[in-house]
Design an enzyme around this catalytic site. Structure first.
Site, mmCIF file in Angstrom:
data_model
loop_
_atom_site.group_PDB
_atom_site.id
_atom_site.type_symbol
_atom_site.label_atom_id
_atom_site.label_comp_id
_atom_site.label_asym_id
_atom_site.label_seq_id
_atom_site.Cartn_x
_atom_site.Cartn_y
_atom_site.Cartn_z
ATOM 1 N N ARG A 70 -13.252 -20.270 17.923
ATOM 2 C CA ARG A 70 -12.880 -18.578 17.531
ATOM 3 C C ARG A 70 -12.601 -17.918 18.498
ATOM 4 O O ARG A 70 -11.133 -16.654 18.091
ATOM 5 C CB ARG A 70 -14.446 -17.644 18.371
ATOM 6 C CG ARG A 70 -13.730 -16.090 17.253
ATOM 7 C CD ARG A 70 -15.339 -15.322 17.808
ATOM 8 N NE ARG A 70 -16.675 -15.867 18.483
ATOM 9 C CZ ARG A 70 -16.600 -15.870 19.772
ATOM 10 N NH1 ARG A 70 -15.761 -14.678 20.072
ATOM 11 N NH2 ARG A 70 -17.760 -16.339 20.886
ATOM 12 N N TYR A 122 -4.044 -0.412 -1.185
ATOM 13 C CA TYR A 122 -5.181 -1.444 -2.003
ATOM 14 C C TYR A 122 -6.226 -0.638 -2.484
ATOM 15 O O TYR A 122 -7.417 -0.307 -0.985
ATOM 16 C CB TYR A 122 -4.470 -2.688 -0.785
ATOM 17 C CG TYR A 122 -6.199 -3.678 -1.558
ATOM 18 C CD1 TYR A 122 -6.351 -4.352 -2.748
ATOM 19 C CD2 TYR A 122 -6.780 -3.919 -0.434
ATOM 20 C CE1 TYR A 122 -7.817 -5.537 -2.614
ATOM 21 C CE2 TYR A 122 -7.670 -4.890 -0.992
ATOM 22 C CZ TYR A 122 -8.138 -5.220 -2.240
ATOM 23 O OH TYR A 122 -8.815 -6.477 -2.645
ATOM 24 N N ASP A 193 1.757 -2.624 5.692
ATOM 25 C CA ASP A 193 0.922 -3.767 4.398
ATOM 26 C C ASP A 193 2.228 -4.573 3.532
ATOM 27 O O ASP A 193 2.568 -3.824 2.881
ATOM 28 C CB ASP A 193 0.132 -3.173 3.743
ATOM 29 C CG ASP A 193 -0.480 -4.432 2.775
ATOM 30 O OD1 ASP A 193 -0.602 -5.360 2.627
ATOM 31 O OD2 ASP A 193 -2.041 -3.882 2.459
ATOM 32 N N LYS A 218 -1.990 -13.657 -0.099
ATOM 33 C CA LYS A 218 -1.325 -13.919 -1.353
ATOM 34 C C LYS A 218 -0.275 -14.585 -1.292
ATOM 35 O O LYS A 218 0.016 -15.656 -1.551
ATOM 36 C CB LYS A 218 -0.465 -12.351 -1.645
ATOM 37 C CG LYS A 218 -1.744 -11.453 -1.615
ATOM 38 C CD LYS A 218 -3.325 -11.760 -3.376
ATOM 39 C CE LYS A 218 -4.573 -11.261 -3.354
ATOM 40 N NZ LYS A 218 -4.841 -10.338 -1.908
HETATM 41 C C1 LIG Z 1 -1.668 -5.057 -1.023
HETATM 42 C C2 LIG Z 1 -3.402 -5.646 -0.495
HETATM 43 N N1 LIG Z 1 -3.509 -5.833 1.125
HETATM 44 C C3 LIG Z 1 -4.480 -6.286 1.534
HETATM 45 C C4 LIG Z 1 -5.576 -6.957 0.343
HETATM 46 C C5 LIG Z 1 -6.962 -7.535 1.081
HETATM 47 O O1 LIG Z 1 -6.310 -8.772 0.992
HETATM 48 P P1 LIG Z 1 -7.627 -10.146 1.111
HETATM 49 O O2 LIG Z 1 -8.663 -9.824 -0.560
HETATM 50 O O3 LIG Z 1 -6.914 -10.905 1.587
HETATM 51 O O4 LIG Z 1 -8.542 -9.765 2.440
HETATM 52 C C6 LIG Z 1 -5.045 -7.006 -0.763
HETATM 53 C C7 LIG Z 1 -5.968 -7.502 -1.612
HETATM 54 O O5 LIG Z 1 -5.999 -7.794 -2.822
HETATM 55 C C8 LIG Z 1 -4.182 -6.130 -1.519
HETATM 56 O O6 LIG Z 1 -3.372 -6.749 -2.490
#
Ligand SMILES: Cc1ncc(COP(=O)(O)O)c(C=O)c1O
Length: 413
Positions: A70, A122, A193, A218
């Site tokens: 961990r 998001y 992000d 992604k």
């Molecule tokens: C722009 C963006 N940031 C963060 C996230 C969150 O990521 P996760 O699904 O890996 O928790 C997503 C998920 O779709 C996203 O599209």
């Protein structure tokens, strides 16, 4: 298991090798960063280190740098080194999801802190800000035009500005440099992000941001088979704090997921280029169609913030994401997604395969209509994630789906 300080995966670098590595081009770093040959067997590809615990020769004297998985694990460390290299950062920390990366960063703030965020974040980030961070005494103010509003929104307790650029699903851009300069004047840190662009297309730290986060799920992993997140940054104090929280909260990725994501990352440059080429062809075809009301794609000259893409993205690339409004309303948008043969109707993005979805009924269904539409997310908006298939096939698929929908909804044309 580690209760005190966690051993760093980023030992003090020797200056010559750091300089030589930093000078290497992206593709070389993608393939080689964090990829040592196995010192025992010579294996060119790192083995998956499943052991949860590591032997010690005396109390407090582990054989190597690892004690308990961990706290740190060889596959995670190598992945973190690779991401740090690709984002031009000193440090990176990996998490069990992009959402866990967000949560760890918000947890690093003291109760009573204030955050300014772009409104077009998001949905899961919005949910964390409003329903989890708020419960821990962190207030978040959302802004639809952060470059203009930031000066008016700053409070004495503002600690963080949160940017997503391009935004999801309208592909609106934010000028990272402009926001960072404004925030830094008040000693406020800026998080970007960068999920939609990937480190190949955009490196936010080079434009003044302090932390870059990704849903590794992604583009970085790129094969739709791992859920993971990562944060990268340069600041030593931030590293100490976030390393502590990564271990204390424990939302860490498994060795296998770290290994898979690292394998995916090695071809990021190839995939990001192919996705951009395909998205450009698809966006151009959409723009030429009489069935389409509007196209959002930062690679097109018609994008209202194309000038930001040109200065902020590698070679002005637009990335693999496109959204567009289709004539015929919500039903036409839904039918379009059923009529494609190559684009699969599914949530998520950034994989080798092309996907399509209707944000108002799927990824963004939780946002009240008025708020959604104010951000440009109408019921007739379709979001596409262009994969790395043949571009001509993707364009043909889009065109036949548009024609099929036009026949079903003639009255609305
Ligand atoms: C722009 C963006 N940031 C963060 C996230 C969150 O990521 P996760 O699904 O890996 O928790 C997503 C998920 O779709 C996203 O599209």
């Amino acid at each position: 298991m580690v209760q005190g300080p966690v051993a760093s995966s980023f030992p003090a670098p020797d200056a010559a090798s750091t300089k030589a590595k930093a000078a290497m081009k992206f593709a070389t770093r993608a393939v080689h960063a964090g990829s040592p040959h196995d010192p025992v067997t010579g294996a060119v590809i790192e083995p998956i280190s499943l052991s949860t615990t590591f032997a010690q020769t005396a109390v407090g004297a582990p054989v190597g740098q690892y004690e308990y998985s961990r706290s740190s694990n060889p596959n995670r460390s190598n992945f973190e080194k690779a991401v740090a290299s690709l984002e031009g950062a000193r440090y990176a920390l990996a998490y069990s999801s992009g959402s866990a990366a967000t949560a760890n960063i918000l947890q690093s703030l003291a109760p009573g802190s204030h955050v300014i965020s772009v409104s077009d974040v998001y949905g899961g980030t919005h949910r964390y800000f409003t329903q989890v961070a708020a419960a821990h005494g962190i207030a978040v103010t959302f802004s639809g035009s952060i470059e203009v509003d930031i000066e008016n929104l700053v409070r004495p307790e503002t600690k963080l500005v949160w940017i997503e650029t391009p935004s999801n699903p309208t592909l609106t851009l934010v000028d990272i440099r402009a926001v960072s300069e404004a925030a830094h004047a008040y000693g406020i840190k800026v998080v970007v992000d960068n999920t939609f662009m990937s480190p190949y297309v955009q490196n936010p730290l080079n434009h003044g941001a302090d932390i870059v986060v990704h849903s590794v799920t992604k583009y970085i992993n790129g094969h739709s088979d791992v859920v993971m997140g990562v944060a990268a940054f340069n600041d030593d104090a931030l590293y100490t704090r976030l390393l502590f929280l990564q271990n204390a909260i424990g939302a860490v990725p498994s060795p296998f997921d770290s290994w898979l994501a690292h394998r995916g990352l090695k071809t990021l440059h190839l995939r990001a280029k192919a996705a951009t080429e395909n998205a450009t062809a698809v966006a151009t075809a959409l723009e030429a169609s009489s069935q389409v009301i509007a196209v959002n794609y930062p690679g097109l000259n018609s994008h209202p913030q194309r000038y930001i893409a040109v200065k902020q993205h590698r070679n002005g690339m637009g990335g693999g994401m496109v959204s567009f409004r289709i004539k015929g309303g919500a039903e036409a948008a839904k039918r379009f997604c059923q009529k494609t043969h190559i684009f699969t109707l599914a949530e998520s993005l950034g994989g080798v395969e092309s996907l399509c979805e209707v944000p108002s009924s799927m990824t963004h269904a939780g946002i009240p209509r008025a708020e959604r539409e104010a951000a440009g997310v109408y019921d007739d908006l379709v979001r596409l994630s262009c994969g790395v298939e043949d571009g001509e096939d993707l364009v043909a698929d889009i065109q036949q789906a548009l024609e099929a929908v036009a026949q079903e909804f003639p009255a609305e044309q």
